[in-house]
Enzyme design. Structure first.
Site, PDB file in Angstrom:
ATOM      1  N   SER A 122       6.770  25.649  30.850  1.00 39.12           N
ATOM      2  CA  SER A 122       8.023  25.269  30.538  1.00 39.12           C
ATOM      3  C   SER A 122       8.205  25.626  28.969  1.00 39.12           C
ATOM      4  O   SER A 122       8.238  27.013  28.735  1.00 39.12           O
ATOM      5  CB  SER A 122       8.527  23.764  30.655  1.00 39.12           C
ATOM      6  N   ASP A 166      13.159  24.904  41.637  1.00 37.59           N
ATOM      7  CA  ASP A 166      12.888  24.222  40.303  1.00 37.59           C
ATOM      8  C   ASP A 166      14.384  23.816  39.905  1.00 37.59           C
ATOM      9  O   ASP A 166      15.218  24.692  39.483  1.00 37.59           O
ATOM     10  CB  ASP A 166      12.437  25.193  39.292  1.00 37.59           C
ATOM     11  N   HIS A 191       9.817  21.878  39.489  1.00 34.00           N
ATOM     12  CA  HIS A 191       9.421  22.146  38.078  1.00 34.00           C
ATOM     13  C   HIS A 191       7.883  21.787  37.605  1.00 34.00           C
ATOM     14  O   HIS A 191       7.281  22.586  37.217  1.00 34.00           O
ATOM     15  CB  HIS A 191      10.291  21.563  37.260  1.00 34.00           C
TER      16      HIS A 191
END
Length: 313
Positions: free
Chosen positions: A134, A264, A293
């Site tokens: 991320s 996601d 995610h």
């Protein structure tokens, strides 16, 4: 000694210990101390950066960069697995997050990348595989953009925010700024509830029909978020959403793996994972069908195997 005197003595000793710890953490860590497993390295501006260094010190190196608003604890499943397979695994808490220092300013990608460089250089890590999740994916990309690949052997992007998240004229399919403004609003109004809502909803995909929420994962996400500083996590929203990593990605000249879930809801795959794989020369894209995610937890067994196979190749 009466009760009040005892309390005063205990408090004084505790304060002295904390002061000593803070003073030592703010100093550059000598290489000899770092080799013995000291818990802190000083960034160039003196900010103490907490780190973990697990596994055999002679093993191939894997370095992990975590997501927002988490810390290095979020990588424990991957670090345990790879350390058990003979790798030296290193992860630090980003400034403002976890156990690292919480300065008021400089919560942006250039500083994040330079802090990663400080950790790598202090521990003299070489031929390392960089793994970024991320926001950490952006950190890894910007590290390469600013510091090159001299110490890098391979690169892995997991659910990464690269090449750019926010919707712009040149990125028309990106995420609307309204979403990030909503995160900022939620952070200011009640960030404890914001983190609880993210964890119990889209982050792990627990809002999908038939999903079985894990209270443990929700609590872990919330705990890590609340340990982070309010101002650093607020500023980081701009850093992870608006930073453009296109030119950084073009500089990657090492084998690269891109892993992303196709469900996601936080960092949509169409404009991030797939776009990243197109920009990095000879990158390999692996899509996890139906995955959210937070695949470092929800799909940790598959991810661990994919990491192991890619790094050993």
């Amino acid at each position: 000694m009466n009760r009040l005197a005892k309390l005063f003595t205990v408090s004084a000793l505790a304060m002295a210990a904390l002061t000593s710890q803070a003073q030592s953490a703010a100093q550059p860590v000598p290489k000899g101390v770092a080799a013995l497993g000291a818990s802190y390295i000083a960034a160039r501006d003196g900010t103490p950066l907490y780190y973990k260094d697990w596994g055999p010190k002679e093993g191939p190196v894997v370095i992990f960069s975590h997501g927002w608003p988490l810390n290095s604890d979020s990588w424990e499943s991957q670090m345990m697995f790879l350390a058990d397979h003979g790798f030296r695994v290193v992860a630090h808490d980003r400034r403002g997050h976890g156990r690292s220092g919480q300065p008021w300013n400089d919560h942006h990608m250039n500083q994040y990348a330079d802090d990663l460089a400080a950790v790598i250089e202090a521990l003299n890590l070489k031929d390392a595989t960089l793994v970024g999740f991320s926001t950490g994916g952006g950190e890894v990309a910007r590290y390469i953009g600013r510091h090159g690949t001299r110490r890098v052997a391979k690169v892995v992007f997991v659910s990464a925010v690269t090449p750019i998240m926010v919707k712009t004229p040149t990125n028309p399919e990106g995420v609307s700024m309204d979403v990030f403004d909503g995160l900022r609003k939620g952070s200011l109004e009640n960030r404890a509830q914001l983190y609880k809502d993210l964890a119990s909803g889209p982050f792990f995909g627990f809002n999908r029909p038939g999903a079985k929420p894990s209270e443990g994962l929700i609590d872990s996400f919330w705990r890590q978020g609340m340990v982070a500083g309010h101002k650093p996590t607020f500023d980081s929203i701009k850093a992870f959403s608006e930073t453009n990593f296109v030119e950084d990605l073009k500089k990657i000249d090492k084998p690269t793996l891109v892993v992303h879930g196709d469900d996601d809801q936080i960092v949509p795959i169409a404009t991030t994972g797939r776009a990243t794989a197109r920009l990095v020369r000879n990158a390999r894209l692996v899509e996890y069908a139906g995955a959210p995610h937070g695949i470092t937890d929800t799909h940790k067994d598959r991810l661990n195997q994919d990491l192991l196979e890619f790094i050993k190749r």
